[in-house]
Design a protein around this motif. Structure first.
Motif, short mmCIF file in Angstrom:
data_model
loop_
_atom_site.label_atom_id
_atom_site.label_comp_id
_atom_site.label_asym_id
_atom_site.label_seq_id
_atom_site.Cartn_x
_atom_site.Cartn_y
_atom_site.Cartn_z
N UNK A 28 -34.15 -39.93 13.37
CA UNK A 28 -35.49 -40.47 13.13
C UNK A 28 -36.50 -39.37 13.19
N UNK A 29 -37.60 -39.51 12.47
CA UNK A 29 -38.67 -38.54 12.50
C UNK A 29 -39.71 -38.92 13.51
N UNK A 30 -40.35 -37.94 14.08
CA UNK A 30 -41.44 -38.18 15.02
C UNK A 30 -42.68 -37.52 14.48
N UNK A 31 -43.77 -37.65 15.25
CA UNK A 31 -45.04 -37.08 14.81
C UNK A 31 -44.97 -35.58 14.63
N UNK A 118 -53.59 -43.89 10.31
CA UNK A 118 -52.41 -43.45 11.06
C UNK A 118 -51.70 -44.64 11.69
N UNK A 119 -52.47 -45.59 12.20
CA UNK A 119 -51.89 -46.78 12.81
C UNK A 119 -51.12 -47.59 11.76
N UNK A 120 -51.68 -47.69 10.54
CA UNK A 120 -50.98 -48.40 9.48
C UNK A 120 -49.67 -47.74 9.10
N UNK A 121 -49.69 -46.40 9.02
CA UNK A 121 -48.45 -45.68 8.73
C UNK A 121 -47.39 -45.94 9.80
N UNK A 122 -47.83 -45.88 11.03
CA UNK A 122 -46.88 -46.07 12.11
C UNK A 122 -46.32 -47.49 12.12
N UNK A 195 -42.39 -42.35 4.35
CA UNK A 195 -43.48 -42.72 5.27
C UNK A 195 -43.61 -41.71 6.40
N UNK A 196 -42.48 -41.25 6.93
CA UNK A 196 -42.51 -40.26 8.01
C UNK A 196 -43.09 -38.94 7.50
N UNK A 197 -42.68 -38.55 6.30
CA UNK A 197 -43.23 -37.31 5.74
C UNK A 197 -44.73 -37.43 5.51
N UNK A 198 -45.17 -38.60 5.06
CA UNK A 198 -46.60 -38.81 4.86
C UNK A 198 -47.35 -38.72 6.18
N UNK A 199 -46.78 -39.31 7.23
CA UNK A 199 -47.43 -39.24 8.54
C UNK A 199 -47.49 -37.79 9.04
N UNK A 200 -46.38 -37.06 8.89
CA UNK A 200 -46.37 -35.67 9.35
C UNK A 200 -47.36 -34.81 8.58
N UNK A 201 -47.41 -34.98 7.27
CA UNK A 201 -48.36 -34.22 6.46
C UNK A 201 -49.80 -34.59 6.81
N UNK A 202 -50.01 -35.87 7.07
CA UNK A 202 -51.36 -36.31 7.43
C UNK A 202 -51.80 -35.70 8.76
N UNK A 203 -50.90 -35.72 9.74
CA UNK A 203 -51.24 -35.14 11.04
C UNK A 203 -51.51 -33.64 10.92
N UNK A 204 -50.68 -32.96 10.13
CA UNK A 204 -50.88 -31.52 9.94
C UNK A 204 -52.23 -31.25 9.28
N UNK A 205 -52.56 -32.06 8.28
CA UNK A 205 -53.84 -31.84 7.59
C UNK A 205 -55.02 -32.10 8.52
N UNK A 206 -54.90 -33.12 9.40
CA UNK A 206 -55.99 -33.40 10.32
C UNK A 206 -56.14 -32.29 11.36
N UNK A 207 -55.00 -31.74 11.81
CA UNK A 207 -55.08 -30.62 12.75
C UNK A 207 -55.76 -29.41 12.11
N UNK A 208 -55.38 -29.12 10.87
CA UNK A 208 -56.01 -28.00 10.17
C UNK A 208 -57.49 -28.27 9.94
N UNK A 209 -57.80 -29.51 9.59
CA UNK A 209 -59.20 -29.86 9.38
C UNK A 209 -60.00 -29.72 10.68
N UNK A 210 -59.39 -30.12 11.79
CA UNK A 210 -60.08 -30.00 13.07
C UNK A 210 -60.29 -28.53 13.44
N UNK A 211 -59.27 -27.69 13.19
CA UNK A 211 -59.42 -26.26 13.46
C UNK A 211 -60.56 -25.67 12.63
N UNK A 212 -60.60 -26.03 11.35
CA UNK A 212 -61.66 -25.51 10.49
C UNK A 212 -63.04 -26.01 10.95
N UNK A 213 -63.11 -27.26 11.35
CA UNK A 213 -64.38 -27.81 11.84
C UNK A 213 -64.83 -27.09 13.10
N UNK A 214 -63.87 -26.81 13.99
CA UNK A 214 -64.20 -26.12 15.23
C UNK A 214 -64.71 -24.71 14.95
N UNK A 215 -64.04 -24.01 14.03
CA UNK A 215 -64.49 -22.65 13.70
C UNK A 215 -65.88 -22.70 13.05
#
Length: 685
Positions: A28-31, A118-122, A195-215
């Motif tokens: 199974x895939x995780x976050x 994210x909740x819908x994906x999960x 669905x798992x790949x979509x969730x993983x890609x979504x989380x990665x994109x949000x982390x990158x977006x958060x990093x860019x916002x922070x910078x």
């Protein structure tokens, strides 16, 4: 694996044996994109004396395998699956889901709207997992029915009622059902993979977006600094200016001591300078490195301790000098400027140590301005306590069991108990206020799961290693810490006794940790209990004890500390970690109180005796045989002043929380430090 499952499940022996087998793996895939696997299998069979083997076994298996391989090929051609997806699809679904539905710990900084997606994906992934497990249950039931029918056919064959056409039809029906179920399972596994790949890609994109916002935010703040008063800078420079003026008015150097005094005479233990260097190592490196034990608070732990310790020392210099002037006035002497010498550095280092002990209690829940204000109040309380206990009551507390360890632990505990509760209420008030504002605007309120602010109070491999390194420094330099204020002729016995107690507590901690953790060591046990032997000898008794008593005290205090540590792991006691973030009361408070009582017992036992060439009564000319009672007074007064001081400091910071605001997130240091270029960008977010 699937082919072997199919082959084993369709294998039968008509005349002599029958059986079936099934196996399952899981993935199974995780976050975070991880996978796990497990396996289970079952089989049954019966055997008779006949050696004849049906030729239909291999033929049926070949037909089934060919059918299943054809299904694989068609599916691969239609969907153009890559090897990873093909592998994932071939695995059955485990019985237990790998991700909890009610937690947003995957990425804490996702906002309400993003969390809905994210909740819908999960929920989609969990629905697919549930249906796949239902399909696997159906597959298992079909296999079991097939096994029962094979057994029945074997019984009929033994009675001479064998029917090959019926057997062939039975196999064809079984194969048709199994192929249908497994094809459906592979289809749904493919959907779940996407669905798992979509969730993983979504989380990665949000982390990158958060990093860019922070910078971007940091760059914007650098170009457009915030308006208004920066209370940290205002307080810091105001206090520094005030201290400089007070130094100018009230402090001056006495005649400098000779080299023989600062370096020590030949054949004796060093008196001043060497001890002071060791004490500074213990305070700023030992306590400082230990403060870096939180995984996302290492810079702030070490940096804020350095700031608080340095500020405490310079403030203690002037306050000790002013109280010395007051003492001369009380003793009907002339009011004159206070002189300081190298011996006066010792109490200021003790003051810094007490401040660091208190700060470690609430570490992670104070902004820089809050650190300065807490330090200011604590230094005032500490100097008053030290002056009254040591100068006026003539309590002997070399090592500071009462005035440093107990005082710092109690002050920090009371301060954190009051302020942490007030800050938590303030955070909840702001959260409810934001929710009310959204409701007033007609915005939808998401049902977000509760986020545990204290979940970040954890260690990583690097931070735990740093903390253990700090404890090593504390253990190494504890003898000098305890011996600085000892009588010159008994400094050697103090050093030796402290060394024996420290190594005894280290050895006991290692053995206890190994026993309590199932033959494994725990870094947390060493951080809490290893140095307690030095604290337990941080009072007058360290000058008089024999070696066996020092070893015994080191063992006892380590056992007590480990016992309390295990008691705090019960669910009823876990709230203590929300008050004392690093268990400083276990490291300093309990051993300090034990040391105070040991000093009373030892002084009472040795009254009127000559120990190591020194008459014990000569060491206490002011209190005489009542010295043990004054030791008790010193302990109680230290606890009382520390309690009052911690209460005053907490209420003061809570009163001005509009100006000195608490951190928005506990144990996160990002708002206070410039980002360094590392290989792990965003690791400390």
């Amino acid at each position: 694996q699937s082919d072997s499952e199919d082959s084993s499940s369709s294998r039968s022996r008509s005349g002599s044996e029958s059986g079936s087998g099934s196996g399952s793996g899981s993935g199974s895939g995780s976050g975070s994109g991880s996978g796990s696997g497990s396996g289970s299998g079952s089989g049954s069979g019966s055997e008779s004396g006949s050696d004849a083997e049906s030729g239909s076994e291999s033929g049926s298996a070949r037909e089934k395998d060919a059918s299943y391989d054809s299904s694989d090929s068609d599916f691969s051609d239609d969907e153009e699956l890559n090897s990873e997806k093909e592998w994932f699809i071939s695995l059955p679904e485990p019985e237990v889901s790998g991700i909890s539905h009610g937690s947003n710990d995957l990425i804490p900084h996702i906002d309400d709207k993003n969390y809905s997606y994210l909740k819908g994906l999960q929920q989609n992934i969990q629905a697919l997992q549930s249906y796949l497990r239902k399909l696997q249950t159906e597959e298992f039931e079909v296999m079991n029915k097939f096994v029962v029918k094979l057994h029945h056919h074997d019984e009929e064959a033994r009675k001479g009622k064998e029917n090959e056409k019926e057997l062939e039809k039975l196999r064809e029906d079984f194969q048709e059902k199994i192929d249908r179920i497994r094809a459906s399972r592979r289809d749904y596994r493919a959907l779940m993979y996407d669905a798992i790949q979509e969730r993983n890609h979504y989380l990665t994109s949000k982390e990158q977006q958060f990093d860019e916002t922070l910078r971007a935010r940091k760059q914007y703040e650098a170009i457009n600094p915030p308006k208004g008063i920066d209370w940290f800078l205002f307080l810091f420079f105001t206090m520094q200016l005030g201290i400089a003026v007070l130094y100018l008015l009230f402090l001056s150097y006495e005649s400098l001591p000779s080299v023989s005094v600062t370096r020590g005479n030949i054949g004796t233990v060093d008196n001043y300078y060497t001890f002071l260097i060791d004490m500074l190592f213990l305070t700023f490196i030992g306590f400082g490195f230990f403060a870096g034990l939180m995984r996302n608070y290492r810079w702030s732990g070490i940096g804020f301790n350095l700031l608080a310790g340095a500020y405490a020392m310079e403030l203690a210099f002037i306050l000790n000098g002013l109280l010395r002037m007051a003492s001369r006035q009380i003793d009907a002497q002339a009011w004159e400027q206070s002189f300081i010498d190298i011996y006066d550095v010792g109490p200021t280092i003790y003051c810094a140590g007490a401040t660091m002990i208190s700060l470690s209690t609430i570490q992670g829940n104070l902004a820089p301005a809050g650190v300065l204000l807490m330090t200011t109040v604590e230094v005032i309380a500490w100097v008053l306590n030290y002056w009254f206990v040591i100068d006026r009551l003539h309590v002997v507390d070399n090592g500071g069991s009462m005035t440093v360890h107990t005082f710092g632990a109690v002050f920090g505990l009371i301060f954190s108990l009051i302020l942490s509760s007030a800050y938590e209420q303030e955070r909840r008030r702001r959260q409810h206020k934001r929710a009310a504002q959204k409701k007033a605007k007609g915005e939808k309120l998401e049902d977000l799961p509760e986020f545990d602010q204290y979940g970040e109070n954890d260690q990583s491999y690097g931070s735990a290693s740093l903390a253990v390194g700090g404890i090593i420094f504390v253990c190494v330099f504890f003898p000098s810490w305890n011996a600085f204020f000892s009588v010159a002729s008994l400094q050697a016995s103090t050093v030796i006794n402290t060394i024996i107690a420290v190594v005894s507590s280290i050895a006991t901690t290692a053995a206890g940790s190994y026993f309590l953790n199932g033959r494994r060591f725990s870094a947390a046990d060493f951080q809490i209990a290893a140095a307690t032997g030095g604290v337990a000898l941080a009072s007058a008794h360290s000058m008089f004890l024999p070696a066996w008593a020092s070893s015994f005290i080191g063992v006892v205090i380590a056992v007590l500390t480990l016992t309390f540590t295990r008691l705090l792991q019960f669910s009823q006691m876990r709230g203590f970690s929300k008050i004392d973030h690093t268990f400083s009361f276990l490291r300093h408070g309990i051993p300090g109180i034990l040391a105070a009582f040991c000093s009373m017992i030892v002084i009472s036992a040795y009254t009127g005796q000559v120990v190591y060439g020194v008459n014990v009564n000569d060491l206490f000319p002011d209190n005489g045989t009542d010295q043990p009672l004054f030791q008790l007074y010193g302990l109680l007064i230290s606890i009382g002043i520390a309690t009052i001081g911690g209460l005053v400091a907490a209420l003061f910071l809570n009163t001005i929380n509009g100006q000195v605001k608490p951190p928005r997130r506990l144990f996160i240091e990002t708002p206070y430090w410039l980002e360094l270029g590392t290989d792990y960008s965003g690791a400390a977010l």
